[in-house]
Structure formats: structure tokens, C-alpha cells
Motif scaffolding. Structure first.
Motif, short mmCIF file in Angstrom:
data_model
loop_
_atom_site.label_atom_id
_atom_site.label_comp_id
_atom_site.label_asym_id
_atom_site.label_seq_id
_atom_site.Cartn_x
_atom_site.Cartn_y
_atom_site.Cartn_z
N THR A 151 -9.28 6.32 2.39
CA THR A 151 -8.78 6.25 3.76
C THR A 151 -7.29 6.50 3.75
OG1 THR A 151 -10.51 4.66 4.37
CG2 THR A 151 -8.61 4.83 5.83
N ILE A 152 -6.86 7.49 4.54
CA ILE A 152 -5.45 7.87 4.59
C ILE A 152 -4.87 7.46 5.94
CG2 ILE A 152 -3.82 9.80 4.52
CD1 ILE A 152 -7.12 10.42 2.95
N ASP A 153 -3.87 6.63 5.90
CA ASP A 153 -3.17 6.22 7.12
C ASP A 153 -2.01 7.19 7.35
OD1 ASP A 153 -1.74 5.02 9.17
OD2 ASP A 153 -1.96 2.99 8.37
N LEU A 154 -2.13 7.99 8.41
CA LEU A 154 -1.13 9.00 8.71
C LEU A 154 -0.01 8.48 9.59
CD1 LEU A 154 -3.50 12.04 9.37
CD2 LEU A 154 -2.22 11.52 7.29
N GLY A 155 -0.08 7.20 9.95
CA GLY A 155 0.93 6.62 10.83
C GLY A 155 0.62 6.89 12.29
N ASP A 156 1.37 6.25 13.19
CA ASP A 156 1.19 6.42 14.63
C ASP A 156 -0.24 6.11 15.07
OD1 ASP A 156 3.83 7.18 15.03
OD2 ASP A 156 3.40 9.30 14.68
N GLY A 157 -0.92 5.21 14.33
CA GLY A 157 -2.26 4.80 14.74
C GLY A 157 -3.34 5.81 14.42
N THR A 158 -3.11 6.67 13.43
CA THR A 158 -4.10 7.69 13.05
C THR A 158 -4.55 7.46 11.61
OG1 THR A 158 -3.09 9.32 14.53
CG2 THR A 158 -4.54 10.16 12.80
N VAL A 159 -5.85 7.31 11.44
CA VAL A 159 -6.44 7.05 10.12
C VAL A 159 -7.56 8.06 9.88
CG1 VAL A 159 -7.76 5.41 8.73
CG2 VAL A 159 -5.87 4.61 10.15
N VAL A 160 -7.57 8.69 8.72
CA VAL A 160 -8.60 9.67 8.38
C VAL A 160 -9.34 9.24 7.12
CG1 VAL A 160 -9.10 12.07 7.78
CG2 VAL A 160 -7.30 11.57 9.45
N HIS A 161 -10.65 9.18 7.22
CA HIS A 161 -11.51 8.92 6.06
C HIS A 161 -11.86 10.25 5.41
CE1 HIS A 161 -15.48 8.58 4.12
NE2 HIS A 161 -15.03 7.40 3.72
N CYS A 162 -11.79 10.30 4.10
CA CYS A 162 -12.05 11.56 3.40
C CYS A 162 -12.70 11.29 2.05
CB CYS A 162 -10.73 12.32 3.20
SG CYS A 162 -10.92 13.99 2.52
N TRP A 163 -13.69 12.13 1.71
CA TRP A 163 -14.25 12.13 0.37
C TRP A 163 -13.38 13.03 -0.50
CZ3 TRP A 163 -18.29 9.11 -1.21
CH2 TRP A 163 -19.05 8.48 -0.20
N VAL A 164 -12.94 12.52 -1.64
CA VAL A 164 -12.04 13.25 -2.53
C VAL A 164 -12.59 13.19 -3.95
CG1 VAL A 164 -10.07 12.66 -1.04
CG2 VAL A 164 -10.57 11.26 -3.06
N PRO A 165 -12.11 14.07 -4.85
CA PRO A 165 -12.63 14.05 -6.22
C PRO A 165 -12.32 12.74 -6.93
CG PRO A 165 -11.44 16.10 -5.76
CD PRO A 165 -11.17 15.18 -4.62
N LYS A 166 -13.30 12.22 -7.66
CA LYS A 166 -13.05 11.06 -8.51
C LYS A 166 -12.08 11.44 -9.63
CE LYS A 166 -17.51 8.69 -7.86
NZ LYS A 166 -18.76 8.27 -8.54
N THR A 167 -12.26 12.65 -10.14
CA THR A 167 -11.39 13.16 -11.20
C THR A 167 -10.95 14.56 -10.81
OG1 THR A 167 -12.61 11.91 -12.88
CG2 THR A 167 -11.17 13.69 -13.64
N TYR A 168 -9.66 14.74 -10.61
CA TYR A 168 -9.14 16.06 -10.24
C TYR A 168 -9.07 16.95 -11.48
CZ TYR A 168 -6.23 19.68 -8.19
OH TYR A 168 -5.75 20.89 -7.73
N GLU A 169 -9.58 18.17 -11.37
CA GLU A 169 -9.59 19.10 -12.49
C GLU A 169 -8.65 20.27 -12.18
OE1 GLU A 169 -13.38 20.07 -14.18
OE2 GLU A 169 -14.34 18.32 -13.26
N PRO A 170 -7.50 20.33 -12.83
CA PRO A 170 -6.47 21.34 -12.52
C PRO A 170 -6.94 22.78 -12.68
CG PRO A 170 -5.56 19.59 -13.88
CD PRO A 170 -7.04 19.40 -13.87
N ASN A 171 -7.97 23.02 -13.51
CA ASN A 171 -8.43 24.38 -13.73
C ASN A 171 -9.32 24.89 -12.60
OD1 ASN A 171 -10.41 22.45 -14.63
ND2 ASN A 171 -11.58 24.18 -15.48
N LYS A 172 -9.70 24.01 -11.69
CA LYS A 172 -10.54 24.41 -10.57
C LYS A 172 -9.71 24.61 -9.31
CE LYS A 172 -14.85 21.98 -11.87
NZ LYS A 172 -15.82 20.97 -11.39
N PRO A 173 -10.10 25.59 -8.47
CA PRO A 173 -9.45 25.70 -7.16
C PRO A 173 -9.92 24.57 -6.24
CG PRO A 173 -11.24 27.29 -7.35
CD PRO A 173 -11.11 26.63 -8.69
N ASP A 174 -9.24 24.42 -5.12
CA ASP A 174 -9.58 23.37 -4.17
C ASP A 174 -10.39 23.94 -3.02
OD1 ASP A 174 -8.13 21.55 -5.69
OD2 ASP A 174 -6.27 21.97 -4.61
N LEU A 175 -11.22 23.07 -2.41
CA LEU A 175 -12.09 23.47 -1.31
C LEU A 175 -12.14 22.35 -0.29
CD1 LEU A 175 -14.16 25.43 -0.03
CD2 LEU A 175 -15.93 24.29 -1.39
N LEU A 176 -11.90 22.71 0.97
CA LEU A 176 -11.95 21.77 2.09
C LEU A 176 -13.15 22.11 2.95
CD1 LEU A 176 -10.52 19.60 3.98
CD2 LEU A 176 -9.38 21.58 5.05
#
Length: 306
Positions: free
Chosen positions: A28-53
Motif C-alpha cells: 500500500t502506497i500513501d501518496l499524500g493528500d488523502g490518496t492511497v493506492v494498493h498495488c501488487w509488486v514483485p516479491k523479488t525484483y529481477e534487474p535483468n527483466k523489463p517492467d510491466l504495468l
């Protein structure tokens, strides 16, 4: 009164397990000003892979939209799957309801996670947000995939008879259904081959779990998306873009896909999935995935076989 069984709540539990098993964790990311975004993110980030949203559509949260795809995408990407504002655990107390504000919040999530550049796949309403993200933050978006996202629609298209409904209020009755009858209508409109029989208690359960919370806020999202919309105000993005459309889409007719292809010209390619409606992620996920995989061009990815 406690229900003895909830089909939708059981699906939510299964999807959470599925996302976790695939290698994602909720944050959960608190962006401030009363805005909170829940997001699924990698448990382990792998630098050799590109990112996908992955950006979900209006009818469901992120898990319901992307569960069929998540394990395949994770094979080749560091995957980020947010719940857009007023879905899942994401919310804001601010009054903004536009896709531009949604995109700014998603940019904030990416910055929080250290993502500098990512590929983006947006489904329906998520495509509106993905398009706006590409326009506002071009340095963040490598490639864009838009799945049945009518970003080229104009407010006057409804008056001109492009859609099966005559008013936005009429559309909202099945886009955000509040009765079993409207759930049935939603299936009939979003699917080329809809489910013809579903118990009333299951449809009511879907309403209770998926479409009751933040109802007025979601109505605001749709109104903001459509109000005063004109092609002349739509920026022309420069990222390579794949447009995927269902042949028999009744929510956003295929003409909007051709219109978007003309708007983006040589930067875009349009693919039409045969015998498919708006809910292509449910009706033909393998075909949808195949085109996304080929466009993103990551050799680590391979289409599912069955």
C-alpha cells in the motif's frame, strides 16, 4: 446477517493466493493528500527483466481482471498490478475523478517502487489511464497495449447512435449493476457468448462484493471519462502501441479501434479478435495474450499451450 457462502469472496481469496504464489506481494502506497493506492509488486525484483504495468477495467479490481495472465507475464517481467482509485483498497479523499488524475497516481506508485520505464497494458478503462500515463509521462512508458479502450470516443458519439444505449445514465445501470437483472444485462453486453444461466443469489453476491462499495465515486469516474470528450483534445502519443479489439464489442464498438489507429497512424497496430466481445480477457485470454506477448517481444515469454 452472515452469509453461509460467498462465491465472489471465495474468488477474491483464491486470486490473492494465485497472485502470491506467482511471485507478487501486496503493498500500500500513501501518496499524500488523502490518496492511497494498493498495488501488487514483485516479491523479488529481477534487474535483468523489463517492467510491466497492468491496468484493470471498470467492472472489477486488478485480481479479477488479470488472474488468467499473471503467471505468464511474471515469467518475463517484473510485474506491477495496481488497483485503480475506488477499487480494491485504493481510494482518495480528493475530488478529482479524471483518468488524468488516475494516471498521476499510478506515476506516483511507479516512482515509489523505483520504476523508471515500463511497458503498459490497459484493459478498457485501464486503457484510458494507460493512454493518459503515456501522454503525461512519456519517459515512463516504453510500449503501450490498449485492449478495447475507447479513448477515441467523443461525447457526441452517443447522440449519433454509435452505442447500444441512448444515454450515459442508461449505460451506468449495467456497467455498475445493482440488481440481478442488470448483472444479466451486463453479461449480455460485455460478452459475445454470455453466460445464459446464473443463479440469482450468485448475481446478488457479485453485486455485494464487487459493485456496491464506492458506487458514487465510480459513477464519477465514468462521468469524468465521458464529459466533453472530443478527439481534438486527445493528445497523440509517440510510444509504439498495440490496439486489441473484440470483433463484436458492444461497450466500445470496433469503429473506435479503427479511429484510434488512424489517430496514432504509423505508431500503432490494430488487431481484431474474432468472435469476441468486450470481455476478451475472459472470452479468449489465450489469443489476447498471444498478441501482447508478440508485441512486447520478450524472448522469456511463451504463450500458454493447452
Amino acid at each position: 446477517m452472515t452469509k453461509y457462502f460467498s462465491f465472489a469472496a471465495t474468488c477474491n481469496r483464491w486470486f490473492r493466493f494465485s497472485f502470491s504464489w506467482a511471485g507478487l506481494k501486496p503493498t500500500t502506497i500513501d501518496l499524500g493528500d488523502g490518496t492511497v493506492v494498493h498495488c501488487w509488486v514483485p516479491k523479488t525484483y529481477e534487474p535483468n527483466k523489463p517492467d510491466l504495468l497492468l491496468l484493470h477495467g471498470l467492472g472489477v479490481n486488478a485480481m479479477w481482471n488479470w488472474n488468467e495472465f499473471i503467471s505468464s507475464f511474471i515469467a518475463g517481467f517484473n510485474v506491477y498490478v495496481p488497483d485503480l482509485l475506488f477499487f480494491g483498497d485504493s481510494y482518495t479523499v480528493r475530488p478529482e475523478r479524471t483518468e488524468q488524475f488516475q494516471a498521476q497516481c499510478i506515476a506516483g506508485v511507479l516512482e515509489d517502487q523505483g520504476v523508471r520505464k515500463t511497458n503498459v497494458v490497459g484493459m478498457s478503462y485501464g486503457g484510458f489511464v494507460g493512454y493518459s500515463l503515456s501522454a503525461q509521462f512519456p519517459e515512463m512508458v516504453e510500449k503501450l497495449v490498449l485492449c478495447c479502450a475507447g479513448v477515441c470516443m467523443e461525447e457526441k458519439d452517443m447522440e449519433d447512435g454509435m452505442f447500444s444505449v441512448k444515454s450515459l445514465d442508461e449505460a451506468l445501470t449495467f456497467l455498475l449493476p445493482q440488481t440481478p437483472e442488470k448483472v444479466k444485462e451486463m453479461f449480455e453486453v460485455t460478452f459475445y457468448k454470455p453466460v445464459t444461466r446464473m443463479p440469482t443469489f450468485i448475481m446478488q453476491d457479485l453485486i455485494d462484493v464487487l459493485w456496491t462499495e464506492y458506487l458514487q465515486e465510480r459513477i464519477g469516474l465514468v462521468n469524468a471519462m465521458c464529459k466533453d470528450r472530443k478527439m481534438s483534445n486527445l493528445p497523440k502519443i509517440t510510444q509504439p502501441t498495440l490496439i486489441i479489439w473484440g470483433e463484436y464489442d458492444k461497450i466500445f464498438p470496433l469503429e473506435l479501434g479503427h479511429r484510434l489507429k488512424r489517430h496514432l497512424d504509423e505508431n500503432a497496430r490494430l488487431v481484431v479478435i474474432k468472435d469476441c466481445g468486450h470481455a476478451m480477457n475472459k472470452e479468449n485470454p489465450k489469443e489476447m495474450y498471444k498478441h501482447i506477448e508478440a508485441f512486447l517481444g520478450n524472448p522469456l515469454l511463451s504463450p500458454k499451450s493447452n
